[in-house]
Scaffold this active site. Structure first.
Site, PDB file in Angstrom:
ATOM      1  N   CYS A   1       0.840  -1.205   0.000  1.00 61.34           N
ATOM      2  CA  CYS A   1       0.000   0.000   0.000  1.00 61.34           C
ATOM      3  C   CYS A   1       0.875   1.255   0.000  1.00 61.34           C
ATOM      4  O   CYS A   1       1.584   1.524   0.981  1.00 61.34           O
ATOM      5  CB  CYS A   1      -0.913   0.008   1.225  1.00 61.34           C
ATOM      6  SG  CYS A   1      -1.940   1.490   1.334  1.00 61.34           S
TER       7      CYS A   1
ATOM      8  N   CYS B   1      -4.290   0.823   8.438  1.00 66.27           N
ATOM      9  CA  CYS B   1      -3.916  -0.603   8.479  1.00 66.27           C
ATOM     10  C   CYS B   1      -2.606  -0.732   9.248  1.00 66.27           C
ATOM     11  O   CYS B   1      -1.528  -0.933   8.671  1.00 66.27           O
ATOM     12  CB  CYS B   1      -3.790  -1.162   7.063  1.00 66.27           C
ATOM     13  SG  CYS B   1      -5.340  -1.206   6.165  1.00 66.27           S
TER      14      CYS B   1
ATOM     15  N   CYS C   1      -7.282   2.847  -2.681  1.00 64.10           N
ATOM     16  CA  CYS C   1      -6.984   1.985  -1.535  1.00 64.10           C
ATOM     17  C   CYS C   1      -7.048   0.515  -1.960  1.00 64.10           C
ATOM     18  O   CYS C   1      -8.057   0.065  -2.511  1.00 64.10           O
ATOM     19  CB  CYS C   1      -7.986   2.237  -0.412  1.00 64.10           C
ATOM     20  SG  CYS C   1      -7.855   1.065   0.959  1.00 64.10           S
TER      21      CYS C   1
ATOM     22  N   GLN D   1     -21.907  -7.100   6.891  1.00 61.60           N
ATOM     23  CA  GLN D   1     -20.486  -7.351   7.092  1.00 61.60           C
ATOM     24  C   GLN D   1     -19.673  -6.796   5.921  1.00 61.60           C
ATOM     25  O   GLN D   1     -20.078  -6.888   4.765  1.00 61.60           O
ATOM     26  CB  GLN D   1     -20.219  -8.853   7.233  1.00 61.60           C
ATOM     27  CG  GLN D   1     -20.888  -9.506   8.427  1.00 61.60           C
ATOM     28  CD  GLN D   1     -20.204  -9.181   9.749  1.00 61.60           C
ATOM     29  OE1 GLN D   1     -19.294  -8.362   9.813  1.00 61.60           O
ATOM     30  NE2 GLN D   1     -20.652  -9.809  10.815  1.00 61.60           N
TER      31      GLN D   1
ATOM     32  N   PHE E   1     -30.007  -8.997  17.440  1.00 65.91           N
ATOM     33  CA  PHE E   1     -29.148  -8.121  16.632  1.00 65.91           C
ATOM     34  C   PHE E   1     -28.944  -8.773  15.260  1.00 65.91           C
ATOM     35  O   PHE E   1     -27.825  -8.905  14.769  1.00 65.91           O
ATOM     36  CB  PHE E   1     -27.792  -7.883  17.306  1.00 65.91           C
ATOM     37  CG  PHE E   1     -27.874  -7.389  18.729  1.00 65.91           C
ATOM     38  CD1 PHE E   1     -28.001  -6.041  19.012  1.00 65.91           C
ATOM     39  CD2 PHE E   1     -27.812  -8.288  19.789  1.00 65.91           C
ATOM     40  CE1 PHE E   1     -28.060  -5.584  20.320  1.00 65.91           C
ATOM     41  CE2 PHE E   1     -27.871  -7.846  21.101  1.00 65.91           C
ATOM     42  CZ  PHE E   1     -28.006  -6.495  21.372  1.00 65.91           C
TER      43      PHE E   1
ATOM     44  N   CYS F   1     -17.379  -8.800  17.590  1.00 66.91           N
ATOM     45  CA  CYS F   1     -16.293  -8.074  16.919  1.00 66.91           C
ATOM     46  C   CYS F   1     -15.388  -7.402  17.949  1.00 66.91           C
ATOM     47  O   CYS F   1     -14.506  -6.627  17.580  1.00 66.91           O
ATOM     48  CB  CYS F   1     -16.846  -7.044  15.944  1.00 66.91           C
ATOM     49  SG  CYS F   1     -17.882  -5.782  16.715  1.00 66.91           S
TER      50      CYS F   1
END
Length: 372
Positions: A4, A15, A84, A209, A238, A331
């Site tokens: 990157c 990142c 990106c 997601q 959820f 998460c």
């Protein structure tokens, strides 16, 4: 050097683990998860589910910054993130097209310091199953709505992948991503995604997601765990657009999905109707409210809360309801561990890490909890 250029030139450091070899990233995440869940003595640790290292994100969020050229999509006037490498080439091309189109229209990005300008964010979402995309413009007011509407046909000719285009009005001078008002500029109002052959729908405000390949593995694993438990009745709290519930559905199994966002529930109901599922229903309710008023006891409860976790109230309710099994998708393993402490009448039988967010310290984890 990483793959990157934004990271290597210190333009974007989001990142933060990109310099680590991918195998090392997985080891660091696994070690941290082992440390957090060690007190609960999991009976089985399954092999982590891996991700591609590039082109895996299906959603881009670009800050619209004022610049000499009109607008820059990225982090600031100096940093455009339209190339990106977390986005696949088709998304990068569309972002290029949108940025150029906005400049040609004379649209200015919102200046936070001066509180001037109209365009705050540009959001782009891609269906990995068919390549179609949804574009959202987050505006301060209706001021440039007519200009966007007038130029839309040209944009759609230049980027035919765009099937859903909307404007969201967010007038507040605060770090809030979106407002209540959503205006559709196209007839189509949702994208269709297919994970493991199951149709799932994405609307502007429904959670989905961001890594479809890993999400497929997550939903498939949860369905396998549910089928091993053989429940007659299942609740999915959820539930979002219904990913877990729809993957776990069988003709004889009674399923209820609960989600506070009405758009997500509309998507889940459409999926169930398309699949002609009769024993599944979705309700737009707060999970805590549903917990206080729910009826017959479930055999399995699936929970997929936001990063803050379930919290004390919902954990106490789950202890009272006392399902035989709880499948918890998290998460944030820190809040997961706190909730597992509260769910003291359950033992942890299985754990699996799903690397939904490569090159960062974040990950998804699925745990199977069984009533002691």
């Amino acid at each position: 050097m990483s793959f990157c250029s934004y990271y290597d030139t210190y333009q974007c450091r989001s990142c933060s683990w990109i310099d680590y070899h991918y195998a090392e990233q997985l080891k660091l995440k696994t070690d941290r998860l082992h440390t957090l869940l060690k007190p609960f003595e999991p009976q089985e640790w399954l092999k982590p589910a891996t991700s591609p290292i590039k082109g895996f994100r299906n959603k881009a969020k670009m800050v619209a910054t004022p610049a000499a050229d009109g607008v820059v999509l990225g982090l600031s006037e100096e940093v455009s993130l339209i190339e990106c490498p977390l986005y696949d080439v088709s998304m990068q091309k569309v972002l290029h097209t949108v940025q150029q189109w906005l400049r040609e229209l004379g649209v200015k990005g919102y200046d936070v310091k001066k509180k001037k300008g109209e365009l705050k964010y540009v959001l782009l979402t891609r269906s990995t199953s068919n390549g179609s995309m949804m574009l959202r413009f987050i505006l301060r007011s209706h001021g440039i709505l007519g200009r966007l509407e007038k130029g839309l046909s040209d944009l759609l000719l230049r980027a035919p992948e765009l099937k859903v285009v909307t404007v969201n009005i967010q007038p507040v001078h605060m770090a809030i991503l979106e407002g209540d008002e959503e205006i559709f500029l196209t007839e189509q109002t949702r994208l269709e995604e297919r994970l493991n052959g199951i149709p799932l729908y994405i609307r502007p405000k429904s959670f989905f997601q961001t890594n479809a390949e890993v999400a497929e593995k997550l939903y498939r694993t949860a369905a396998e765990w549910v089928n091993e438990a053989k429940p007659a009745r299942l609740w999915d709290l959820f539930c979002g657009a219904g990913g877990f519930a729809l993957h776990c559905a069988t003709p004889e199994r009674e399923i209820i999905g609960i989600e506070i966002e009405p758009e997500a529930i509309a998507c889940a109901r459409d999926s169930a109707a398309q699949l002609e599922m009769k024993n599944i229903r979705f309700e737009s309710l707060d999970a805590a409210s549903f917990g206080a008023s729910s009826g017959a006891k479930p055999d399995v409860v699936i929970v997929n809360p936001p990063r803050r976790g379930l919290g004390e109230q919902l954990c106490k309710w789950l202890e009272r309801v006392s399902p035989e099994n709880i499948i918890y998708s998290s998460c944030n393993a820190v809040t997961l561990a706190k909730d597992m402490e509260r769910l003291s009448s359950y033992e942890c039988t299985k754990v699996q890490l799903f690397d939904m967010f490569p090159h960062t310290e974040h990950y998804e984890v699925l745990v199977f909890l069984r009533k002691i």
